[in-house]
Design an enzyme around this catalytic site. Structure first.
Site, PDB file in Angstrom:
ATOM      1  N   LYS A 154       0.810  -1.228   0.000  1.00 39.83           N
ATOM      2  CA  LYS A 154       0.000   0.000   0.000  1.00 39.83           C
ATOM      3  C   LYS A 154       0.843   1.279   0.000  1.00 39.83           C
ATOM      4  O   LYS A 154       0.459   2.288  -0.585  1.00 39.83           O
ATOM      5  CB  LYS A 154      -0.929   0.015   1.231  1.00 39.83           C
ATOM      6  CG  LYS A 154      -1.941  -1.113   1.285  1.00 39.83           C
ATOM      7  CD  LYS A 154      -3.127  -0.821   0.421  1.00 39.83           C
ATOM      8  CE  LYS A 154      -4.286  -1.793   0.492  1.00 39.83           C
ATOM      9  NZ  LYS A 154      -4.120  -3.084   1.051  1.00 39.83           N
ATOM     10  N   SER A 172       1.849 -10.026  -1.000  1.00 40.54           N
ATOM     11  CA  SER A 172       1.428  -8.623  -0.887  1.00 40.54           C
ATOM     12  C   SER A 172       1.595  -8.012   0.495  1.00 40.54           C
ATOM     13  O   SER A 172       1.752  -6.803   0.626  1.00 40.54           O
ATOM     14  CB  SER A 172      -0.026  -8.476  -1.334  1.00 40.54           C
ATOM     15  OG  SER A 172      -0.879  -9.312  -0.563  1.00 40.54           O
ATOM     16  N   GLU A 177      -9.843   5.952   2.921  1.00 41.25           N
ATOM     17  CA  GLU A 177     -10.712   4.931   3.493  1.00 41.25           C
ATOM     18  C   GLU A 177      -9.831   3.747   3.863  1.00 41.25           C
ATOM     19  O   GLU A 177      -8.757   3.577   3.274  1.00 41.25           O
ATOM     20  CB  GLU A 177     -11.774   4.494   2.473  1.00 41.25           C
ATOM     21  CG  GLU A 177     -11.329   3.429   1.464  1.00 41.25           C
ATOM     22  CD  GLU A 177     -10.238   3.862   0.490  1.00 41.25           C
ATOM     23  OE1 GLU A 177     -10.101   5.083   0.269  1.00 41.25           O
ATOM     24  OE2 GLU A 177      -9.509   2.999  -0.035  1.00 41.25           O
TER      25      GLU A 177
END
Ligand code: PLP
Length: 426
Positions: A118, A407, A140
């Protein structure tokens, strides 16, 4: 929520080089677009303009690459998972395919600062925010990973940061809520709807409608109205660009297959995109199969959904007969979303990427399997890709190579995993 049916009218777009999307109108084939209230159009146009201007600006990319190297710890390693590969070979032997089983490699985004991919996107969009001269970002978050990555980028760049989070997720992901607060962000609890990611996204969009003058909304995946899906894909493409170079160095060629989990689809888009014109590389996206194929029991729009509009763009969505967004379920909060990025819908319909789903149970087995074979505790989201990657490797030949995008790390999930696995500290 209104539904617009996809007509695949733009056959020509599908036949064009698949890497050359979106169109200037923000379309990936017939998917994507800008289904937003008029109040947001000016902000989207401003974002398109600033992004166009930085695309050719070396100073911008040098600054971002500098942050990737020194703050994030890039490049992340491409790790040869020999014991996991041996496990896959053993599975192949059990099913009578002796001598088979590909070599499995892990792209270690779990080693990126803050524990997942991210941060690649939040630093990129954080720098765009500075370019636009805006002092505040909003975001969010579901599992809290995008919230933590946004709070980290905001702290580093001197921006104010407010994060919307469903109250159900605040309860489930306490640790990440505290991390965000330590980093100086404000966490705004959302009590509407199912009190999870979709509701947090609704509230963040509502905030942005009233605050566009001084605020940038950092969307956390390749979803939302144009130009977000393109921008997030581009920032996350560092994963695939590094991976491709590492494959050439370690394997002497490109891999036979690349596997990634798909929530909104940003880690998958990031690792797939640089391979998209390499037809011989199979690309496989893995959605959350949940506890059954019945609506409400999974979060797999590409596997079970239909085209519709959610959060500003046309893509595959899980919806009922009236076009209302369906309830979703996954053991992993980061995959617990009824929509998916429009470029994935385009890749699905064009046949370039194959999409499948792994169940909660398969993901939990893979979570334990990777921990036991390699000493790596993956995120529950990532575990879906591990499950499919191992299954696929077992069906491949032993001179083949398969890359799984790892990830994120599983520290955030240990309490949930302990509950699901029935583990006790004492
Ligand atoms: C957020 C998250 C995902 C899902 O988001 P994508 O946009 O589909 O990548 C997957 N894995 C991890 C570790 C995450 O934090």
């Amino acid at each position: 929520m209104s539904t617009v049916s996809s007509t695949r009218s733009s056959e020509t777009a599908v036949k064009a080089r698949i890497s050359e999307v979106p169109s200037p109108e923000g379309r990936f084939g017939s998917f994507g677009g800008q289904y937003v209230p008029e109040t947001l159009m000016a902000a989207l146009r401003q974002l398109e303009e600033v992004y166009e201007s930085v695309r050719q600006d070396r100073a911008f990319w040098d600054e971002l690459r500098g942050l990737f190297a020194t703050l994030v710890g890039r490049p992340t390693p491409l790790y040869k998972a020999e014991r996991l590969s041996a496990y896959a070979a053993e599975l192949a032997g059990k099913s009578g395919q002796r001598g088979n089983g590909a070599t499995i490699w892990l792209k270690r985004e779990d080693l990126a600062h803050t524990g997942a991919h991210k941060i690649n996107n939040t630093l990129g969009q954080g720098l765009l925010t500075k370019r636009m001269g805006k002092p505040r970002i909003i975001a969010e978050t579901g599992a809290g990973q995008h919230g933590v990555a946004s709070a980290t980028a905001a702290a580093h760049l001197g921006l104010k940061c407010d994060v919307y989070m469903g109250s159900e997720d605040v309860r489930r992901q306490r640790l990440n809520v505290i991390r965000m607060k330590i980093l100086g962000a404000r966490v705004i609890e959302v009590d509407s709807g199912s009190r999870t990611l979709k509701d947090a996204t609704n509230e963040a969009m509502r905030d942005w409608m009233g605050s566009v003058d001084d605020t940038h909304y950092i969307i956390g995946s390749v979803v939302g109205p144009h130009p977000f899906p393109m921008i997030v894909r581009d920032f996350q493409s560092i994963i695939g660009t590094e991976c491709k170079a590492q494959c050439l160095r370690y394997m002497g060629r490109l891999p036979d297959a690349v596997v990634a989990c798909v929530g909104g689809g940003s880690n998958a888009a990031g690792i797939f995109y640089p391979f998209i014109d390499d037809d011989k590389v199979k690309l496989i996206g893995v959605e959350a199969g949940g506890r059954s194929n019945n609506q409400g029991d999974h979060a797999a729009p590409l596997s079970f959904g239909s085209p519709g509009v959610l959060h500003g763009s046309l893509s595959y969505v899980l919806q009922n007969g009236d076009g209302q967004t369906a309830n979703v379920h996954s053991c992993s909060a980061g995959l617990d979303y009824p929509g998916v990025g429009p470029e994935h819908s385009y890749w699905k319909d064009s046949g370039r990427v194959t999409y499948t789903a792994a169940t909660d149970e398969q993901a939990l087995d893979a979570f334990t399997m990777l921990a036991n074979t390699e000493g790596i505790i993956p995120a529950l989201e990532t575990s879906h890709a591990i499950a499919e990657g191992v299954r696929l490797a077992a069906s491949m030949k032993n001179d083949q190579h398969l890359v799984i995008n790892c990830s994120g790390r599983g520290d955030k999930d240990v309490e949930e995993a302990a509950r699901l696995l029935g583990l006790r500290a004492k």
